[in-house]
Design a protein around this motif. Structure first.
Motif, PDB file in Angstrom:
ATOM      1  N   GLY A 105       0.783  -1.074  -0.035  1.00  0.00           N
ATOM      2  CA  GLY A 105      -0.029  -0.035   0.067  1.00  0.00           C
ATOM      3  C   GLY A 105       0.775   1.342   0.017  1.00  0.00           C
ATOM      4  O   GLY A 105       1.796   1.407  -0.900  1.00  0.00           O
ATOM      5  N   VAL A 129      -5.967  11.994   3.451  1.00  0.00           N
ATOM      6  CA  VAL A 129      -5.672  10.547   2.971  1.00  0.00           C
ATOM      7  C   VAL A 129      -4.416  10.013   3.575  1.00  0.00           C
ATOM      8  O   VAL A 129      -4.138   8.784   3.464  1.00  0.00           O
ATOM      9  CB  VAL A 129      -6.044  10.259   1.693  1.00  0.00           C
ATOM     10  CG1 VAL A 129      -7.157  10.529   1.167  1.00  0.00           C
ATOM     11  CG2 VAL A 129      -4.866  10.441   0.531  1.00  0.00           C
ATOM     12  N   GLY A 130      -3.348  10.917   3.746  1.00  0.00           N
ATOM     13  CA  GLY A 130      -1.844  10.312   4.123  1.00  0.00           C
ATOM     14  C   GLY A 130      -1.931   9.992   5.647  1.00  0.00           C
ATOM     15  O   GLY A 130      -2.721  10.057   6.442  1.00  0.00           O
ATOM     16  N   LEU A 131      -0.714   9.212   5.695  1.00  0.00           N
ATOM     17  CA  LEU A 131      -0.707   8.562   6.967  1.00  0.00           C
ATOM     18  C   LEU A 131      -0.262   9.525   8.100  1.00  0.00           C
ATOM     19  O   LEU A 131      -1.165   9.277   9.247  1.00  0.00           O
ATOM     20  CB  LEU A 131       0.576   7.704   6.929  1.00  0.00           C
ATOM     21  CG  LEU A 131       0.611   6.485   5.979  1.00  0.00           C
ATOM     22  CD1 LEU A 131       1.900   5.861   5.886  1.00  0.00           C
ATOM     23  CD2 LEU A 131      -0.624   5.786   6.101  1.00  0.00           C
ATOM     24  N   ILE A 155     -13.477  -9.979  12.498  1.00  0.00           N
ATOM     25  CA  ILE A 155     -15.049  -9.732  12.812  1.00  0.00           C
ATOM     26  C   ILE A 155     -15.476  -8.323  11.780  1.00  0.00           C
ATOM     27  O   ILE A 155     -15.107  -7.271  11.911  1.00  0.00           O
ATOM     28  CB  ILE A 155     -15.214  -9.323  14.424  1.00  0.00           C
ATOM     29  CG1 ILE A 155     -14.554 -10.279  15.194  1.00  0.00           C
ATOM     30  CG2 ILE A 155     -16.540  -8.628  14.777  1.00  0.00           C
ATOM     31  CD1 ILE A 155     -15.534 -11.496  15.380  1.00  0.00           C
TER      32      ILE A 155
HETATM   33  C1  LIG Z   1      -2.065   1.906  -3.173  1.00  0.00           C
HETATM   34  C2  LIG Z   1      -2.132   3.068  -2.169  1.00  0.00           C
HETATM   35  C3  LIG Z   1      -1.010   3.814  -2.009  1.00  0.00           C
HETATM   36  C4  LIG Z   1      -0.980   4.851  -1.029  1.00  0.00           C
HETATM   37  N1  LIG Z   1       0.243   5.454  -0.956  1.00  0.00           N
HETATM   38  C5  LIG Z   1       0.277   6.183   0.249  1.00  0.00           C
HETATM   39  C6  LIG Z   1       1.481   6.916   0.643  1.00  0.00           C
HETATM   40  O1  LIG Z   1       2.688   6.502   0.100  1.00  0.00           O
HETATM   41  N2  LIG Z   1       1.624   7.681   1.778  1.00  0.00           N
HETATM   42  C7  LIG Z   1       0.478   7.992   2.219  1.00  0.00           C
HETATM   43  O2  LIG Z   1       0.674   8.745   3.237  1.00  0.00           O
HETATM   44  N3  LIG Z   1      -0.743   7.513   2.066  1.00  0.00           N
HETATM   45  C8  LIG Z   1      -0.798   6.666   0.927  1.00  0.00           C
HETATM   46  N4  LIG Z   1      -2.007   6.236   0.510  1.00  0.00           N
HETATM   47  C9  LIG Z   1      -3.216   6.471   1.503  1.00  0.00           C
HETATM   48  C10 LIG Z   1      -3.211   5.875   2.912  1.00  0.00           C
HETATM   49  O3  LIG Z   1      -2.409   4.519   2.759  1.00  0.00           O
HETATM   50  C11 LIG Z   1      -4.636   5.509   3.379  1.00  0.00           C
HETATM   51  O4  LIG Z   1      -5.327   6.696   3.222  1.00  0.00           O
HETATM   52  C12 LIG Z   1      -4.587   5.067   4.529  1.00  0.00           C
HETATM   53  O5  LIG Z   1      -3.940   3.790   4.855  1.00  0.00           O
HETATM   54  C13 LIG Z   1      -6.064   4.478   5.085  1.00  0.00           C
HETATM   55  O6  LIG Z   1      -6.168   4.206   6.200  1.00  0.00           O
HETATM   56  P1  LIG Z   1      -7.611   4.174   7.235  1.00  0.00           P
HETATM   57  O7  LIG Z   1      -7.303   3.627   8.587  1.00  0.00           O
HETATM   58  O8  LIG Z   1      -8.511   5.411   6.956  1.00  0.00           O
HETATM   59  O9  LIG Z   1      -8.260   2.978   6.280  1.00  0.00           O
HETATM   60  P2  LIG Z   1      -8.055   1.406   5.934  1.00  0.00           P
HETATM   61  O10 LIG Z   1      -6.514   1.288   5.843  1.00  0.00           O
HETATM   62  O11 LIG Z   1      -8.792   1.025   4.645  1.00  0.00           O
HETATM   63  O12 LIG Z   1      -8.700   0.503   7.182  1.00  0.00           O
HETATM   64  C14 LIG Z   1     -10.085   0.283   7.484  1.00  0.00           C
HETATM   65  C15 LIG Z   1      -9.937  -0.848   8.151  1.00  0.00           C
HETATM   66  O13 LIG Z   1     -11.409  -1.119   8.500  1.00  0.00           O
HETATM   67  C16 LIG Z   1     -11.706  -2.710   8.300  1.00  0.00           C
HETATM   68  N5  LIG Z   1     -13.126  -2.789   7.864  1.00  0.00           N
HETATM   69  C17 LIG Z   1     -13.669  -2.485   6.909  1.00  0.00           C
HETATM   70  N6  LIG Z   1     -15.059  -2.724   7.119  1.00  0.00           N
HETATM   71  C18 LIG Z   1     -15.205  -3.140   8.314  1.00  0.00           C
HETATM   72  C19 LIG Z   1     -16.187  -3.783   9.054  1.00  0.00           C
HETATM   73  N7  LIG Z   1     -17.536  -3.653   8.761  1.00  0.00           N
HETATM   74  N8  LIG Z   1     -16.180  -4.213  10.476  1.00  0.00           N
HETATM   75  C20 LIG Z   1     -15.025  -4.136  10.986  1.00  0.00           C
HETATM   76  N9  LIG Z   1     -13.863  -3.677  10.241  1.00  0.00           N
HETATM   77  C21 LIG Z   1     -14.004  -3.360   8.790  1.00  0.00           C
HETATM   78  C22 LIG Z   1     -10.678  -2.994   7.329  1.00  0.00           C
HETATM   79  O14 LIG Z   1     -10.503  -4.440   7.241  1.00  0.00           O
HETATM   80  C23 LIG Z   1      -9.516  -2.054   7.509  1.00  0.00           C
HETATM   81  O15 LIG Z   1      -8.692  -2.796   8.258  1.00  0.00           O
HETATM   82  C24 LIG Z   1      -2.138   5.081  -0.355  1.00  0.00           C
HETATM   83  C25 LIG Z   1      -3.222   4.524  -0.596  1.00  0.00           C
HETATM   84  C26 LIG Z   1      -3.371   3.283  -1.354  1.00  0.00           C
HETATM   85  C27 LIG Z   1      -4.485   2.644  -1.612  1.00  0.00           C
END
Ligand SMILES: Cc1cc2nc3c(=O)[nH]c(=O)nc-3n(C[C@H](O)[C@H](O)[C@H](O)COP(=O)(O)OP(=O)(O)OC[C@H]3O[C@@H](n4cnc5c(N)ncnc54)[C@H](O)[C@@H]3O)c2cc1C
Length: 497
Positions: A58, A474-476, A254
């Motif tokens: 990712g 959207v960034g980490l 879950i």
């Molecule tokens: C290919 C790619 C490259 C990227 N590159 C970069 C980068 O280089 N640098 C950077 O800063 N950002 C980058 N981004 C953006 C960044 O990685 C994401 O925005 C971030 O990781 C999203 O984190 P999150 O916790 O919001 O969501 P997610 O990582 O999507 O986590 C959501 C979690 O919810 C869980 N979930 C979903 N539905 C349910 C449910 N009903 N019940 C229980 N659990 C559920 C999933 O299993 C998942 O673990 C990239 C994104 C992508 C797709």
């Protein structure tokens, strides 16, 4: 004892849980449960370490300028793991036909911080070069319109914003492919205020983006390296945080199916899965929802329909294909020096809705290839000596049909599509495919106003927070910061501490 549920263990949810674990350790009277649909925590953050290669499935790094990911890494004892991007090799190419043309040196996205590179670059027509040269002269006019807009909620698309500064060519050939790689969306729909806040602020302060960057540069107000990562991969952050969370507080595999209000609290219901021993419903005082936008919309459908409407309505999918070549296989490869290339998207193209044929799939892969990173050059120690690691990124409107094809087909498509650009590729020693459906929410024009309304509605619900990449970045670094802050605030509200 107050009970808190966290739904979703991506980087946002996990950062919140890590913060709760710290608070609990410091004596806060809380207990918490993290629910995640997957068996692995981290969501989109995933690193595979194999045969000396460090392969990010990712994200591969974070923007150095934002401190929160670095701060977390230091807190987790990962100081020796921090590595900057090799900016001495920072050259990014644009694909033109089948050829690679280097982006000029000294660019901050589509804005030149120095002139020589832009003026000598074959990438731009003389009209685009004139538009660049003219922009500083428009500074006063641009500043006045930015100040007028600052107090209001006026938003515009990223394309309009870039067009006002540099004209159509720069918007379509430079800004569009650069941002498609990060946000996976059409810049004519993306919100300038939500996606380019630093440039919007620069316009407000200086009018001209070119002058603003030059002045910041002279003031030495620039980070040493643009990107930072961890030597053994970003999963180090996930593993580090997980090690602070009691195993009994994590319920993996879950799927949360719905949430209901009960007076001042919440009931979380899981989907029924044979063989799972956890209770079907559990009661909590507070909930942090950290799921992707689509799931969050479903969870709130029965609670407040307006919340569902305010969430980003569209998101794009991504496919990452990593191809690793050991030194012996890589010896005949001629990858240019640089961080990788971007592929300009001519126009939004959607895949066919009928069942797709082999020919279709080739054409779709070509139009869905957004970028390729030369990983072994961008960061040190990602591959053994003289080995090569490439990472192809497919996305945008054309990618949907590719989510359905097999790994073997995607690997073949990545090899042939990249091969046309960097020369025929040998068989990789390691190949990985990851599909990330609906992973990048589209912040369309008006996004920040919708977020303000969303915050107001959420604040009327008892002890409820939304975190994750659907809201304000959207960034980490942003996701770590907002996850931890939400957890701290929630604990304080609940316990009066
Ligand atoms: C290919 C790619 C490259 C990227 N590159 C970069 C980068 O280089 N640098 C950077 O800063 N950002 C980058 N981004 C953006 C960044 O990685 C994401 O925005 C971030 O990781 C999203 O984190 P999150 O916790 O919001 O969501 P997610 O990582 O999507 O986590 C959501 C979690 O919810 C869980 N979930 C979903 N539905 C349910 C449910 N009903 N019940 C229980 N659990 C559920 C999933 O299993 C998942 O673990 C990239 C994104 C992508 C797709």
């Amino acid at each position: 004892m107050k009970r808190i549920a966290i739904i979703g263990g991506g980087i946002a949810g996990l950062s919140a849980v890590y913060e709760l674990a710290l608070q609990q350790h410091a004596g806060a009277p809380i207990e918490f449960v993290l629910f995640d649909a997957a068996s692995r925590l981290g969501g989109i953050v995933e690193t595979v370490r194999r045969d000396g290669f460090v392969i990010e499935c990712g994200p591969d790094s974070w923007v150095t300028e934002k401190p929160w990911a670095r701060d977390l890494a230091l807190e987790l004892g990962l100081e020796s793991e921090l590595v900057p991007s090799r900016d001495d090799r920072r050259k990014t190419y644009l694909v033109q036909g089948r050829a690679l043309t280097a982006m000029p040196d000294g660019m901050r996205m589509m804005v030149p911080a120095q002139w020589a590179g832009v003026l000598n670059s074959p990438l731009f027509s003389w009209q685009a070069k004139l538009a660049y040269l003219r922009e500083p002269k428009l500074a006063e006019q641009l500043k006045t319109s930015a100040i007028d807009a600052a107090g209001s909620s006026r938003d515009e698309s990223v394309r309009d914003f870039v067009f006002r500064h540099f004209g159509a060519e720069v918007a379509d050939t430079i800004a569009a492919p650069l941002l498609a790689g990060v946000f996976g969306g059409d810049i004519a729909m993306l919100s300038a205020r939500a996606v380019l806040p630093a440039f919007v602020a620069l316009e407000r302060d200086y009018g001209s983006l070119v002058l603003g960057l030059q002045q910041r540069r002279q003031a030495g107000d620039e980070p040493a390296a643009i990107f930072t990562t961890l030597r053994h991969g970003l999963a180090g952050l996930v593993e580090g945080m997980e090690s602070h969370i009691p195993a009994s507080s994590i319920q993996r595999g879950i799927v949360v199916a719905s949430i209901d209000r009960t007076g001042e609290g919440w009931v979380v219901h899981r989907a029924s899965v044979p063989g799972v021993s956890h209770p079907a419903s559990q009661t909590f005082d507070a909930v942090l929802v950290a799921t992707p936008a689509k799931t969050t919309a479903q969870l709130f459908g029965a609670i407040d329909e307006r919340i569902e409407e305010l969430l980003p309505q569209q998101s794009s999918s991504a496919i990452v294909v990593a191809l690793a070549f050991s030194a012996d296989r890589a010896s005949a490869m001629r990858i240019p020096r640089g961080f990788g290339f971007l592929v300009p998207q001519i126009a939004a193209q959607h895949g066919p809705s009928r069942p797709i044929s082999n020919d279709d799939v080739e054409a779709i892969a070509q139009s869905a290839l957004l970028a390729c990173t030369f990983v072994d050059q961008k960061f040190p120690q990602r591959a053994p000596k003289d080995a090569v690691l490439l990472r192809a990124f497919f996305g945008g409107p054309a990618v949907a049909p590719l989510l359905e094809v097999s790994d073997a087909t995607l690997l073949r498509l990545a090899q042939t599509t990249l091969g046309r650009i960097v020369g025929k590729l040998p068989e990789p020693s390691i190949a990985l495919v990851r599909r990330w459906p609906d992973s990048l929410p589209l912040y369309s024009v008006g996004h920040l106003d919708r977020m303000a309304e969303l915050d107001a509605r959420i604040s009327r619900l008892p002890h409820m927070r939304l975190i994750g990449n659907a809201y304000r970045g959207v960034g980490l670094p942003d996701l770590i910061h907002t996850g931890r802050t939400a957890a701290r605030e929630l604990t304080a509200n609940l316990t009066g501490a």
